[in-house]
Design an enzyme around this catalytic site. Sequence first.
Site, PDB file in Angstrom:
ATOM      1  N   SER A 177      -1.324 -20.100 -34.913  1.00  0.00           N
ATOM      2  CA  SER A 177      -2.728 -19.673 -34.897  1.00  0.00           C
ATOM      3  C   SER A 177      -3.487 -20.510 -33.878  1.00  0.00           C
ATOM      4  O   SER A 177      -2.918 -21.395 -33.235  1.00  0.00           O
ATOM      5  CB  SER A 177      -3.347 -19.835 -36.277  1.00  0.00           C
ATOM      6  OG  SER A 177      -3.517 -21.211 -36.541  1.00  0.00           O
ATOM      7  N   LYS A 178      -4.768 -20.228 -33.767  1.00  0.00           N
ATOM      8  CA  LYS A 178      -5.646 -20.903 -32.802  1.00  0.00           C
ATOM      9  C   LYS A 178      -5.529 -22.425 -32.850  1.00  0.00           C
ATOM     10  O   LYS A 178      -5.587 -23.093 -31.835  1.00  0.00           O
ATOM     11  CB  LYS A 178      -7.111 -20.539 -33.136  1.00  0.00           C
ATOM     12  CG  LYS A 178      -7.562 -19.286 -32.449  1.00  0.00           C
ATOM     13  CD  LYS A 178      -8.415 -19.633 -31.217  1.00  0.00           C
ATOM     14  CE  LYS A 178      -8.414 -18.532 -30.191  1.00  0.00           C
ATOM     15  NZ  LYS A 178      -7.406 -18.700 -29.168  1.00  0.00           N
ATOM     16  N   ARG A 179      -5.363 -22.959 -34.085  1.00  0.00           N
ATOM     17  CA  ARG A 179      -5.400 -24.416 -34.158  1.00  0.00           C
ATOM     18  C   ARG A 179      -4.164 -25.060 -33.528  1.00  0.00           C
ATOM     19  O   ARG A 179      -4.091 -26.275 -33.388  1.00  0.00           O
ATOM     20  CB  ARG A 179      -5.649 -24.877 -35.598  1.00  0.00           C
ATOM     21  CG  ARG A 179      -4.469 -24.849 -36.470  1.00  0.00           C
ATOM     22  CD  ARG A 179      -4.851 -24.949 -37.939  1.00  0.00           C
ATOM     23  NE  ARG A 179      -3.824 -24.303 -38.717  1.00  0.00           N
ATOM     24  CZ  ARG A 179      -2.673 -24.868 -38.996  1.00  0.00           C
ATOM     25  NH1 ARG A 179      -2.417 -26.097 -38.634  1.00  0.00           N
ATOM     26  NH2 ARG A 179      -1.762 -24.197 -39.675  1.00  0.00           N
TER      27      ARG A 179
ATOM     28  N   GLY B  23      -3.492 -24.580 -30.517  1.00  0.00           N
ATOM     29  CA  GLY B  23      -3.810 -24.610 -29.080  1.00  0.00           C
ATOM     30  C   GLY B  23      -3.893 -23.201 -28.550  1.00  0.00           C
ATOM     31  O   GLY B  23      -4.043 -22.242 -29.308  1.00  0.00           O
TER      32      GLY B  23
END
Length: 509
Positions: free
Chosen positions: A274-276, A278
């Site tokens: 996911s986004k977290r 990177g």
Amino acid sequence: MLQYQLSVFIPLDHCLWRFDVSGEVRVRFAPSPTGLPHIGNIRTALFNWLFARHHGGKFIVRVEDTDQARLVPGSIEAMLEGLRWLNIDWDEGPVVGGNSGPYYQSERLHIYHDLAERLVSQGNAYRCYCSQKPPSQDTQEQRDRRVSASAECKCRDLSQEDIVKLSVDQKSNVVRFAMPKEGVTRVKDLIRGEVEWRNETLNDFIILKSDGFPTYHLAVVADDHLMEISHVMRAEEWLPSTPRHLQLFEALGYEPPQFAHLPMIMGSDRAKLSKRHGATAIGEFKDNGILPEALINFMVLLGWALDDKTDLVSTQTVIENFTLNRITKSSAIFDQEKLLWMNGMYVRELTPVELAKRMTPFLERDLPKDLLPVDQQYLQRIAPLLQERIKSLEESAYITEYFFKADEKFDTSTIIQKGMDRDSTLSALKAALDGLSATDDYRHQNLEEMLNATGEKLELSRRQFLGVLRTAATGRSVSPPLFEMLEVLGKDRTVSRMKNAVERFSAAS
Ligand code: GLU
């Protein structure tokens, strides 16, 4: 009709099947325009493309835009742009066309209607008049579950009389597939092996919605058949849909393609990517200075391997060796650090001309506007000095800025090296300025000889004298090898910077 055959299955360490493919290979990448293209979509595209190229087959792009509630404008353009940037070309699909088009499912609605009608008249499907839940933003799997749950309806058993009455009342309806209530559906997945489902666990799923659009299940089966897809290679999250597809293939009398479900991609903490973790959207990699060839190499290793030791592998080599038995069953780990390392390795391989060309958009984006446009020939001489030092093109402006600036306005105290004082520093600067003004031979060997002699005369260590020079010329304590750098900087710039340093240093004393 398609023909391909499986040869003897030989179990391997990391994969269940080895097989050869004969007959025409036609594979597809079937994105839904519901968001920006990310590493998961594009890895699927890449594996299909590699498989097609390995077998001399066809790679088809098909836009699955039947879920009108989730359409995100611009996402297909971004997807195609991502493919183009990565040099993943398609043989049939949007823009290029082909014999099995149209390649947007929203332009093929009549096909799905006819098939739904056919399934209803054959008794494999029925109209359901139960009220529908509103469309939501949930995943396909959640929707499948919801659809399953709502399949408790009694419409399957409506009498002809009831149906006529309901249609006269113009009650809106959906069409559901009538799943067999007994038996099992088996998928022989080329990566995961044999997987089976008890049919009683697969409820009557919707194939045609009340808005007249098909669901993914009907559209995918229709188009995989009509586009003569030989192998469906897609993310593992679609495996639970496969028994439904096989039932549809059977009810329609179509021969199903082979299935190969690709391993999940996880973050390095083993959580779903996911986004977290990177950057994951393809456009972000581009903006972050990742080279397309490095990203391809990196994505290839998200589930495939040439052997157990090779990390850097050219696309050509991958194409030559891209067989499904090299695809792992276990999840692939997405490691940003590794991507950056790999990118650095690819940056080193570029010729100076190519590197300068690739750096240019980043310089245009990030350098102060008064330093633009950048002189390409000058940049081609700068680029090799920095090649070993950058991991991503995003660093281009920061790492080259002092080559372009007129004079560095640095804090003069940073020029004084350890074990030196203001006097010895000023003398060093003046001596360097004299030497650098007096010669026209700016080849680095000459500069090295001349400046080393100057430093010795001043009884300064190399570290001290070169430290003074480096800071005066660049404003920084770290730079590429000093003499090569001065050679590229050239006499005018170097002398001007030395003069500036002497003046500023004298004024500050
Ligand atoms: N349209 C689906 C997606 O966006 C593709 C599923 C499939 O390949 O069958 O992922």
